[in-house]
Design a protein around this motif. Structure first.
Motif, PDB file in Angstrom:
ATOM      1  N   GLY A  87      -3.480   0.059 -10.946  1.00 38.37           N
ATOM      2  CA  GLY A  87      -3.896   0.707 -12.045  1.00 38.37           C
ATOM      3  C   GLY A  87      -4.820   1.909 -11.663  1.00 38.37           C
ATOM      4  N   ALA A  88      -5.386   2.033 -10.416  1.00 36.75           N
ATOM      5  CA  ALA A  88      -6.339   2.862 -10.377  1.00 36.75           C
ATOM      6  C   ALA A  88      -6.095   4.406 -10.055  1.00 36.75           C
ATOM      7  CB  ALA A  88      -7.242   2.306  -8.913  1.00 36.75           C
ATOM      8  N   VAL A  89      -4.866   4.754 -10.228  1.00 43.41           N
ATOM      9  CA  VAL A  89      -4.660   6.111  -9.627  1.00 43.41           C
ATOM     10  C   VAL A  89      -4.496   6.747 -10.970  1.00 43.41           C
ATOM     11  CG1 VAL A  89      -3.012   7.903  -8.818  1.00 43.41           C
ATOM     12  CG2 VAL A  89      -3.325   5.589  -7.643  1.00 43.41           C
ATOM     13  N   ASP A  90      -5.164   8.057 -11.270  1.00 36.78           N
ATOM     14  CA  ASP A  90      -5.328   8.618 -12.606  1.00 36.78           C
ATOM     15  C   ASP A  90      -3.937  10.012 -12.176  1.00 36.78           C
ATOM     16  OD1 ASP A  90      -6.393   9.924 -14.863  1.00 36.78           O
ATOM     17  OD2 ASP A  90      -6.136  11.860 -13.543  1.00 36.78           O
ATOM     18  N   THR A  91      -4.178  10.466 -10.872  1.00 37.66           N
ATOM     19  CA  THR A  91      -3.098  11.545 -10.736  1.00 37.66           C
ATOM     20  C   THR A  91      -2.754  11.658  -9.258  1.00 37.66           C
ATOM     21  OG1 THR A  91      -4.460  13.114 -12.219  1.00 37.66           O
ATOM     22  CG2 THR A  91      -2.964  14.275 -10.498  1.00 37.66           C
ATOM     23  N   LEU A  92      -1.561  11.328  -9.094  1.00 38.70           N
ATOM     24  CA  LEU A  92      -0.953  11.488  -7.561  1.00 38.70           C
ATOM     25  C   LEU A  92       0.065  12.755  -7.130  1.00 38.70           C
ATOM     26  CD1 LEU A  92      -0.304   9.420  -5.101  1.00 38.70           C
ATOM     27  CD2 LEU A  92       1.931   9.168  -6.260  1.00 38.70           C
ATOM     28  N   PHE A  93      -0.794  13.240  -6.047  1.00 37.58           N
ATOM     29  CA  PHE A  93       0.009  14.400  -5.492  1.00 37.58           C
ATOM     30  C   PHE A  93       1.052  13.897  -4.114  1.00 37.58           C
ATOM     31  CE2 PHE A  93      -4.245  15.417  -6.660  1.00 37.58           C
ATOM     32  CZ  PHE A  93      -4.302  16.703  -7.481  1.00 37.58           C
ATOM     33  N   VAL A  94       2.163  14.231  -4.383  1.00 36.32           N
ATOM     34  CA  VAL A  94       2.987  13.676  -3.283  1.00 36.32           C
ATOM     35  C   VAL A  94       3.803  14.634  -2.750  1.00 36.32           C
ATOM     36  CG1 VAL A  94       4.733  12.703  -4.917  1.00 36.32           C
ATOM     37  CG2 VAL A  94       4.595  11.659  -2.704  1.00 36.32           C
ATOM     38  N   ASP A  95       4.224  14.933  -1.626  1.00 36.34           N
ATOM     39  CA  ASP A  95       5.234  15.867  -1.004  1.00 36.34           C
ATOM     40  C   ASP A  95       6.373  15.255  -1.275  1.00 36.34           C
ATOM     41  OD1 ASP A  95       6.618  17.173   0.692  1.00 36.34           O
ATOM     42  OD2 ASP A  95       5.770  16.431   2.559  1.00 36.34           O
ATOM     43  N   ILE A  96       7.181  16.213  -1.976  1.00 37.61           N
ATOM     44  CA  ILE A  96       8.613  15.989  -2.618  1.00 37.61           C
ATOM     45  C   ILE A  96       9.650  15.537  -1.479  1.00 37.61           C
ATOM     46  CG2 ILE A  96       9.364  18.440  -2.325  1.00 37.61           C
ATOM     47  CD1 ILE A  96      10.650  17.824  -5.044  1.00 37.61           C
ATOM     48  N   ASP A  97       9.277  15.925  -0.144  1.00 39.59           N
ATOM     49  CA  ASP A  97      10.162  15.931   0.903  1.00 39.59           C
ATOM     50  C   ASP A  97       9.939  14.669   1.837  1.00 39.59           C
ATOM     51  OD1 ASP A  97      11.931  18.012   0.105  1.00 39.59           O
ATOM     52  OD2 ASP A  97      10.496  19.536   0.951  1.00 39.59           O
ATOM     53  N   ALA A  98       8.635  14.237   1.756  1.00 40.39           N
ATOM     54  CA  ALA A  98       8.176  13.039   2.644  1.00 40.39           C
ATOM     55  C   ALA A  98       8.863  11.691   2.453  1.00 40.39           C
ATOM     56  CB  ALA A  98       6.696  12.909   2.688  1.00 40.39           C
ATOM     57  N   THR A  99       9.048  11.009   3.479  1.00 40.32           N
ATOM     58  CA  THR A  99       9.620   9.821   3.537  1.00 40.32           C
ATOM     59  C   THR A  99       9.186   8.754   4.411  1.00 40.32           C
ATOM     60  OG1 THR A  99      11.482  10.339   5.351  1.00 40.32           O
ATOM     61  CG2 THR A  99      11.938  10.505   2.894  1.00 40.32           C
ATOM     62  N   GLU A 100       8.872   7.578   3.887  1.00 33.32           N
ATOM     63  CA  GLU A 100       8.158   6.523   4.620  1.00 33.32           C
ATOM     64  C   GLU A 100       8.795   5.404   4.424  1.00 33.32           C
ATOM     65  OE1 GLU A 100       3.990   6.507   4.476  1.00 33.32           O
ATOM     66  OE2 GLU A 100       3.618   8.449   5.168  1.00 33.32           O
ATOM     67  N   PRO A 101       9.832   4.835   5.094  1.00 33.87           N
ATOM     68  CA  PRO A 101      10.713   3.780   4.801  1.00 33.87           C
ATOM     69  C   PRO A 101       9.990   2.368   4.754  1.00 33.87           C
ATOM     70  CG  PRO A 101      11.584   4.683   6.689  1.00 33.87           C
ATOM     71  CD  PRO A 101      10.417   5.680   6.256  1.00 33.87           C
ATOM     72  N   GLY A 102       9.895   1.341   3.717  1.00 30.80           N
ATOM     73  CA  GLY A 102       9.132   0.169   3.986  1.00 30.80           C
ATOM     74  C   GLY A 102       9.595  -0.578   2.722  1.00 30.80           C
ATOM     75  N   VAL A 103       8.584  -1.379   2.737  1.00 31.91           N
ATOM     76  CA  VAL A 103       8.460  -2.258   1.318  1.00 31.91           C
ATOM     77  C   VAL A 103       6.777  -2.315   1.011  1.00 31.91           C
ATOM     78  CG1 VAL A 103      10.478  -3.611   1.580  1.00 31.91           C
ATOM     79  CG2 VAL A 103       8.261  -4.401   2.731  1.00 31.91           C
ATOM     80  N   VAL A 104       6.786  -2.519  -0.372  1.00 26.74           N
ATOM     81  CA  VAL A 104       5.363  -2.666  -0.909  1.00 26.74           C
ATOM     82  C   VAL A 104       5.069  -4.118  -1.727  1.00 26.74           C
ATOM     83  CG1 VAL A 104       3.476  -1.513  -2.453  1.00 26.74           C
ATOM     84  CG2 VAL A 104       5.282   0.017  -1.283  1.00 26.74           C
ATOM     85  N   ASP A 105       4.263  -4.899  -1.378  1.00 28.87           N
ATOM     86  CA  ASP A 105       4.129  -6.101  -2.029  1.00 28.87           C
ATOM     87  C   ASP A 105       3.875  -5.867  -3.380  1.00 28.87           C
ATOM     88  OD1 ASP A 105       2.197  -8.588  -2.697  1.00 28.87           O
ATOM     89  OD2 ASP A 105       3.627  -9.074  -1.215  1.00 28.87           O
ATOM     90  N   GLU A 106       4.617  -6.808  -4.077  1.00 28.27           N
ATOM     91  CA  GLU A 106       4.620  -6.673  -5.602  1.00 28.27           C
ATOM     92  C   GLU A 106       3.030  -7.156  -6.266  1.00 28.27           C
ATOM     93  OE1 GLU A 106       6.778  -5.516  -7.672  1.00 28.27           O
ATOM     94  OE2 GLU A 106       8.340  -5.436  -6.161  1.00 28.27           O
ATOM     95  N   GLU A 107       2.459  -7.942  -5.459  1.00 25.78           N
ATOM     96  CA  GLU A 107       1.200  -8.257  -6.254  1.00 25.78           C
ATOM     97  C   GLU A 107       0.043  -7.506  -5.649  1.00 25.78           C
ATOM     98  OE1 GLU A 107       0.881 -12.434  -6.204  1.00 25.78           O
ATOM     99  OE2 GLU A 107       2.446 -12.796  -7.627  1.00 25.78           O
TER     100      GLU A 107
END
Length: 356
Positions: free
Chosen positions: A282-302
């Protein structure tokens, strides 16, 4: 769009408003690719069959394919199917995972392209609501005066009755100010509590007079030039688009400037692994993200630790998409934008709520 299901299919299809058979054929191809991913990922046979049936029904829905926009988003699980006609043109794609691929959809809400237009003239006033699609709608506002004369209680704007101390051009401006105050007061019943931009269509001196008495905090600095009485509702809606584009461009520049300022305070991040951890906690106030970028993988839930994979399949998902999802869950803002507008050199960047 934030719910989970072991068999979640996201399909994005570039379309044209007129629709046609080519779009339907491409959708069938994308649906076939999704079903292949479901089977390759070992998903439940019954779940895959239900999804296939839903996608087949959608492909056969003539009313859908005859009434499209610039893109079509389809989200389907064994239990439900949702479609969205989108005004912005997206890259066709298919994603199968245990969650929906929402990042392309976020472009639509990053800059909503919705606003009110106040067409204000001495002889008339009307409030329009415009959205991304469709014609503008005229909003009924209780207590809205008809014109300057009726607001001032006279028979004409230039009434020079000897009973009045203020006459001529000075008296005319006084009456216009009375008119503007009554318009502003009437608008409160509609606009209070909202945050949509209000775009003013007026000529001088009424433009400046209304701005001096306005109490709505989201009145846009730029106006639609020319007399609104000479323009239809559709023409005013079209003229409002460049004003909104300029407003959003300034907003993005301001946020990019804030990113630079926060960088010196160690309150920004651009590394994907760091972004994933920050979003998880919960540390992100504002995220800028490239709408076309893809990085497949997984993110640990905890922990938010990421594991990237070389190719996308039914057991992985877009890491940046998941980062965006976690930012939204934790009350942050996500800006799905073009690559050139993302601060830094990577596909994503963030302004943090506190240093990590």
């Amino acid at each position: 769009m934030l719910e989970r299901d072991p068999a979640s299919v996201s399909i994005y299809l570039a379309t044209t408003p007129a629709g046609g058979e080519p779009e339907r054929i491409e959708f069938k191809n994308l649906a076939g690719a999704a079903l292949e991913q479901l089977r390759a990922g070992g998903r439940d046979h019954e779940a895959a069959s239900r999804i296939a049936e839903s996608l087949d029904d959608l492909a056969d829905d003539d009313s859908l394919w005859a009434n499209l926009a610039n893109s079509l988003a389809v989200f389907v699980t064994p239990a439900a199917l949702k479609t969205f006609r989108l005004p912005n043109r997206l890259v066709s794609a298919v994603e199968v995972a245990d969650r929906f691929h929402i990042k392309p959809l976020l472009r639509t809400i990053t800059f909503p392209q919705a606003a009110f237009v106040l067409a204000l003239a001495q002889g008339s006033v009307r409030l329009l609501e415009i959205g991304r699609e469709g014609p503008p709608s005229e909003v009924e506002v209780d207590g809205l005066p008809e014109d300057v004369a009726s607001a001032a209680g006279t028979t004409a704007v230039t009434d020079r009755s000897a009973k009045r101390r203020i006459q001529g051009s000075e008296g005319k401006k006084v009456r216009m100010r009375q008119y503007a105050r009554q318009v502003d007061q009437a608008l409160r019943s509609v606009l209070t509590g909202l945050d949509l931009p209000l775009i003013l269509a007026a000529t001088e001196p009424l433009d400046a007079i209304f701005r001096s008495v306005n109490t709505y905090p989201h009145l846009v600095e730029a106006s639609i030039p020319g007399s609104p009485e000479e323009r239809s509702n559709d023409e005013l809606s079209t003229a409002a688009r460049p004003v909104l584009d300029g407003l959003y461009a300034r907003e993005l520049r301001d946020l990019q400037g804030l990113f630079e300022a926060r960088t010196s305070q160690s309150r920004t991040a651009t590394d994907t692994a760091e972004l994933a951890r920050a979003a998880t906690f919960g540390a992100v106030d504002t995220l800028f993200v490239d709408i076309d970028a893809t990085e497949p993988g997984v993110v640990d839930e905890e922990t938010g630790a990421i594991t990237l994979v070389p190719t996308d399949d039914a057991t992985s998902y877009g890491v940046l998409d998941e980062v965006a999802r976690r930012v939204l869950i934790n009350g942050g803002r996500v800006l799905a934008i073009r690559a050139d507008d993302v601060p830094g050199q990577g596909p994503a960047a963030a302004i943090l709520r506190y240093p990590l």
